[in-house]
Design a protein around this motif. Sequence first.
Motif, mmCIF file in Angstrom:
data_model
loop_
_atom_site.group_PDB
_atom_site.id
_atom_site.type_symbol
_atom_site.label_atom_id
_atom_site.label_comp_id
_atom_site.label_asym_id
_atom_site.label_seq_id
_atom_site.Cartn_x
_atom_site.Cartn_y
_atom_site.Cartn_z
ATOM 1 N N ASP A 199 36.447 45.414 35.376
ATOM 2 C CA ASP A 199 34.992 45.472 35.200
ATOM 3 C C ASP A 199 34.200 44.983 36.405
ATOM 4 N N MET A 200 34.860 44.650 37.499
ATOM 5 C CA MET A 200 34.120 44.110 38.624
ATOM 6 C C MET A 200 33.238 45.153 39.303
ATOM 7 N N CYS A 201 33.676 46.421 39.312
ATOM 8 C CA CYS A 201 32.800 47.440 39.911
ATOM 9 C C CYS A 201 31.524 47.559 39.089
ATOM 10 N N PHE A 202 31.638 47.530 37.776
ATOM 11 C CA PHE A 202 30.465 47.663 36.913
ATOM 12 C C PHE A 202 29.565 46.432 36.996
ATOM 13 N N THR B 63 41.251 32.363 26.399
ATOM 14 C CA THR B 63 41.436 33.084 27.655
ATOM 15 C C THR B 63 40.281 34.075 27.824
ATOM 16 N N PRO B 64 39.873 34.335 29.064
ATOM 17 C CA PRO B 64 38.661 35.133 29.279
ATOM 18 C C PRO B 64 38.775 36.584 28.853
ATOM 19 N N SER B 65 39.952 37.191 28.953
ATOM 20 C CA SER B 65 40.090 38.583 28.525
ATOM 21 C C SER B 65 39.781 38.721 27.044
ATOM 22 N N CYS B 66 40.241 37.764 26.268
ATOM 23 C CA CYS B 66 40.020 37.817 24.821
ATOM 24 C C CYS B 66 38.559 37.516 24.495
ATOM 25 N N ALA B 67 37.951 36.584 25.203
ATOM 26 C CA ALA B 67 36.528 36.321 25.009
ATOM 27 C C ALA B 67 35.713 37.565 25.334
ATOM 28 N N LEU B 68 36.091 38.266 26.400
ATOM 29 C CA LEU B 68 35.388 39.488 26.777
ATOM 30 C C LEU B 68 35.500 40.545 25.688
ATOM 31 N N MET B 69 36.678 40.668 25.082
ATOM 32 C CA MET B 69 36.862 41.645 24.007
ATOM 33 C C MET B 69 35.955 41.325 22.825
ATOM 34 N N CYS C 41 38.508 37.795 36.814
ATOM 35 C CA CYS C 41 37.575 38.917 36.693
ATOM 36 C C CYS C 41 36.937 38.988 35.310
ATOM 37 N N HIS C 42 37.712 38.787 34.268
ATOM 38 C CA HIS C 42 37.166 38.898 32.912
ATOM 39 C C HIS C 42 36.318 37.690 32.529
ATOM 40 N N VAL D 169 46.057 24.487 41.965
ATOM 41 C CA VAL D 169 45.581 25.871 41.919
ATOM 42 C C VAL D 169 45.328 26.198 40.456
ATOM 43 N N ALA D 170 44.160 26.744 40.163
ATOM 44 C CA ALA D 170 43.798 27.012 38.776
ATOM 45 C C ALA D 170 43.148 28.378 38.644
ATOM 46 N N SER D 171 43.298 28.954 37.470
ATOM 47 C CA SER D 171 42.608 30.191 37.110
ATOM 48 C C SER D 171 42.451 30.215 35.599
ATOM 49 N N GLU D 172 41.303 30.731 35.135
ATOM 50 C CA GLU D 172 41.137 30.880 33.689
ATOM 51 C C GLU D 172 42.096 31.920 33.123
ATOM 52 N N CYS D 173 42.566 32.828 33.975
ATOM 53 C CA CYS D 173 43.569 33.809 33.562
ATOM 54 C C CYS D 173 44.944 33.301 33.976
ATOM 55 N N PRO D 174 45.787 32.891 33.032
ATOM 56 C CA PRO D 174 47.095 32.335 33.407
ATOM 57 C C PRO D 174 47.966 33.317 34.193
ATOM 58 N N LEU D 175 47.895 34.608 33.861
ATOM 59 C CA LEU D 175 48.685 35.593 34.601
ATOM 60 C C LEU D 175 48.201 35.705 36.037
#
Length: 448
Positions: A85-88, A278-284, A339-340, A404-410
């Motif tokens: 979704d970064m382009c959008f 996780t942010p992907s699930c929040a986005l959904m 990104c999410h 090193v951290a990220s909200e997306c574990p993957l």
Amino acid sequence: MSEGGLNAPVRHPIDWNDPDFYDWDKLNAEVERVFDICHGCRRCFNLCDSFPRLFDLIDESASGELDSVDKADYKPVVDACTLCDMCFMVSCPYVPPHEFNIDFPHLMLRYRAAERKSGKVDRRLDQLTRTDRNGKLAEFAAPVCNWASSTANKVTRPIMEQTVGIHREAELPEFHGKTFALRAMEAPVEPNPQAPAKGRKVALYATCFVNYNNPGIGEAARAVLARNGVETEVVYPACCGMPQLEQGNIEEVAESAKKVSQELGRWIDEGYDIVALTPSCALMLKFEWPLILPDHEGVKRLSEATYDVTEYVVDIAKKEGLAEGLTPLDGGVALHMACHARAQNVGAKAAEMLRLVPEADVKVVERCSGHGGSWGVLKENFETAIKVGRPAARLAAQAGKHYVASECPLAGQHILQGIERLKMDNKPQVDRSYHPIELFAKAYGLGD
């Protein structure tokens, strides 16, 4: 011809029940319209591999324009989109309400949905993305599954590469024998009655990843919220469907949305906020489900009650104030903005949260990790995923922080793989990546 809009992006509902949505003539006409606009703009050339593939396709064609590109060659461009979704959200000047009405990710979704409708299904990904089934099976044999999936296993990983197409060097998440939901049931956490946010109640949507692969994220979230007086319950009816959305399986995502929104709706009725881990699930829950089921009242209600976990902690800090006890995180944090998380359009909440820690030392990395969910582990994509994520890995390494951290574990795990491959002196030696809520718990002296 307009040169771009200045208004906030607006997304239209996904009209997946309309037969025209799957009509190949109409779909290809829309793809051609959008690709031609993208070709004339090229602002997204460095976001992911979709756009370089598209632009190379056009530049290497007979006329140097889209009119000499075979429609059959569109597919590699579609396949490279990870629905980040970064382009959008970030780059495209032509998203609605602009007259050009460009929504590149949802057009790629439509293409995949049409492929699925035509019977073109990647069976490898179809099985890989059955997260609930896979998680439940692995729960009973977690040590064996983790042994077999380890990149250090030079016997099983080449076999996996040949049979299911997962690159032998791609790090895979581990499974746990006891899910987060089960751990929460066995070990209730009492909220701090003296904390400023006492009285708040949260239903933590566990997410498939936290539930099966990294319960520590959920335990950290519960501990932080309890320290701040928040009562928590853990709820996990089913996966949010993001893995299925990536494959164009909109119908299955809609069924997940109905099931999960019904269960979480009961908690909303009892005065609970919904917090996704996780942010992907929040986005959904917040955005994708309401676009798939725009007339479903339960989905709409859930979207309005849902927070990302870092967003929720910041909300407490702003409204009631945080409980005392935070201490510095020695060595600082290189924080990748997933990104999410960015696509939720709520601001850099993970960075905002970590800067609440005394003597905060946070270096924000706003580049794609390159992982792209199930996309980045496939044999044909892994090296590209590493290449796309190299700028993020380099920025994280150059920051020279202890964490090193990220909200997306993957994404966090993938960035560490990218750091390992960098040819640079004095690379930081980082054992693992963290979710920001884990570091916030650490600053409170909670957990490991």
